[in-house]
Design a protein around this motif. Structure first.
Motif, short mmCIF file in Angstrom:
data_model
loop_
_atom_site.label_atom_id
_atom_site.label_comp_id
_atom_site.label_asym_id
_atom_site.label_seq_id
_atom_site.Cartn_x
_atom_site.Cartn_y
_atom_site.Cartn_z
N TYR A 1 0.82 -1.21 0.00
CA TYR A 1 0.00 0.00 0.00
C TYR A 1 0.85 1.26 0.00
CZ TYR A 1 -3.64 -3.30 1.41
OH TYR A 1 -4.51 -4.36 1.45
N ILE A 2 0.21 2.37 -0.29
CA ILE A 2 0.83 3.69 -0.18
C ILE A 2 0.22 4.35 1.04
CG2 ILE A 2 1.13 5.94 -1.27
CD1 ILE A 2 0.58 4.43 -3.97
N ILE A 3 1.03 4.67 2.01
CA ILE A 3 0.52 5.28 3.24
C ILE A 3 0.23 6.76 3.00
CG2 ILE A 3 1.09 5.88 5.62
CD1 ILE A 3 2.54 3.29 5.88
N LEU A 4 -0.94 7.19 3.47
CA LEU A 4 -1.33 8.60 3.38
C LEU A 4 -1.08 9.32 4.70
CD1 LEU A 4 -4.71 8.23 1.46
CD2 LEU A 4 -2.49 8.90 0.52
N SER A 5 -1.49 8.71 5.81
CA SER A 5 -1.29 9.31 7.12
C SER A 5 -1.42 8.23 8.19
CB SER A 5 -2.32 10.42 7.38
OG SER A 5 -3.63 9.87 7.44
N ALA A 6 -1.04 8.59 9.40
CA ALA A 6 -1.11 7.63 10.50
C ALA A 6 -1.38 8.35 11.82
CB ALA A 6 0.20 6.84 10.60
N LYS A 7 -2.00 7.61 12.73
CA LYS A 7 -2.20 8.12 14.09
C LYS A 7 -1.24 7.38 15.02
CE LYS A 7 -6.37 8.79 15.79
NZ LYS A 7 -7.72 8.45 16.36
N LEU A 8 -0.49 8.15 15.81
CA LEU A 8 0.46 7.59 16.77
C LEU A 8 0.04 7.97 18.18
CD1 LEU A 8 3.84 8.59 15.04
CD2 LEU A 8 2.43 6.58 14.58
N LYS A 9 0.23 7.06 19.12
CA LYS A 9 -0.06 7.34 20.53
C LYS A 9 1.26 7.54 21.27
CE LYS A 9 -2.33 7.74 24.38
NZ LYS A 9 -2.84 6.58 25.10
N LEU A 10 1.43 8.73 21.85
CA LEU A 10 2.65 9.06 22.60
C LEU A 10 2.31 9.27 24.08
CD1 LEU A 10 4.42 11.43 20.04
CD2 LEU A 10 4.47 8.94 20.21
N VAL A 11 3.27 9.78 24.83
CA VAL A 11 3.11 9.95 26.28
C VAL A 11 3.53 11.36 26.69
CG1 VAL A 11 3.81 9.12 28.55
CG2 VAL A 11 3.60 7.50 26.66
N SER A 12 2.72 12.03 27.49
CA SER A 12 3.05 13.37 27.97
C SER A 12 4.29 13.33 28.85
CB SER A 12 1.87 13.95 28.76
OG SER A 12 0.76 14.14 27.93
#
Length: 291
Positions: free
Chosen positions: A175-186
């Motif tokens: 596939y061709i990636i368009l965007s992604a959601k990442l979970k980080l930490v404060s």
């Protein structure tokens, strides 16, 4: 070849200037689409005309053939593909965003988790497809969902439960990636800055980046770091043409000045052959070879 007038197709674009190796011939066709519609239109046209498509990120993990590419090279460099937004500890980022931009954006919002990417000259899309990592961490651990296109121009959303990541691999390579959601930490900014400085210092001490290169050439096998195995074969500083195996990190090949792809391939063959002979290990390329 008569492309749709809405697409600003270039021809005969020299690709060496678009890769960190500074090696490679010309692309028959080259496009930097301005938005999703243009990207989809190009993919559909290329599919109908049976034109091979190459997606170019930051060009940091590829070796392009000296004879060039008989196909369409697409670079997602437009602002549309470099979006960056925040929602609490979640980051939504475009695939064309460079990893250092992602890291800076996260730091400015006091979000930690991507520091291990410091010093890696790639884009988010390529990093996710190859599950990029360093210092024992990988980006796949942070991904919560990914928006993609297939090569027919059809959109799809992968949720975390549908994603499969392993060492330098994912189930997104088709596939061709368009965007992604990442979970980080404060995390306090000063802690993030300190960690980044430490990692960049370690990287500068163990890797040689003063000459054009494509990063690590081979994946690390189960038997140990590829660089150590190659070094154990006495191959540091071995040269072919203008390409040379780094004297600092043996899993790096450096372009000392107008190296050819055939020079790099010759060194890769030598590295694989000697490691197989001495350690009974088959090295698997980490870089992509475009031809």
């Amino acid at each position: 070849m008569r492309w749709p007038k809405s697409l600003k197709i270039k021809t005969g674009v020299k690709l060496s200037g678009y890769t960190t190796f500074k090696i490679g011939g010309t692309a028959r066709f080259f496009l930097e689409p301005g938005n999703l519609k243009e990207l989809q239109e190009a993919l559909i046209f290329a599919k109908n005309k049976r034109i091979k498509v190459f997606i170019l990120g930051a060009g940091s993990n590829i070796l392009v053939s000296d004879s060039g590419l008989d196909g369409l090279v697409i670079k997602l460099s437009a602002a549309y593909f470099k979006s960056l937004s925040f929602n609490g500890e979640n980051i939504q980022a475009g695939s064309g965003l460079k990893l250092n931009q992602l890291l800076t954006g996260a730091k400015n919002k006091s979000l930690s988790g991507v520091e291990f990417l410091a010093g890696i000259p790639g884009t988010l899309g390529a990093a996710i497809i190859g599950n990029a990592g360093a210092w024992g961490k990988s980006i796949g651990d942070l991904v919560r969902e990914v928006q993609v296109l297939d090569y027919n121009g059809r959109a799809r959303l992968f949720k975390k439960s549908q994603l499969k990541f392993s060492y330098r691999k994912s189930n997104l390579h088709k596939y061709i990636i368009l965007s992604a959601k990442l979970k980080l930490v404060s995390t306090p900014q000063r802690e993030i800055e300190y960690k980044v400085k430490q990692l960049l210092r370690q990287r500068s001490q163990t890797q040689e980046n003063n000459l054009p290169n494509a990063g690590c050439i081979f994946k690390n096998p189960a038997k140990g770091p590829a660089g150590k195995l190659i070094e154990g074969c006495g191959l540091k500083a071995r040269a072919c043409g203008k390409a040379v195996i780094s004297a600092v990190h043996a899993n790096f090949i450096l372009n000392t000045g107008k190296a050819k792809s055939k020079d790099v391939l010759s060194l890769m063959y030598l590295m694989r052959k000697e490691v197989k002979k001495k350690f009974k290990v088959n090295l698997e390329p980490e870089i992509k070879i475009w031809k």
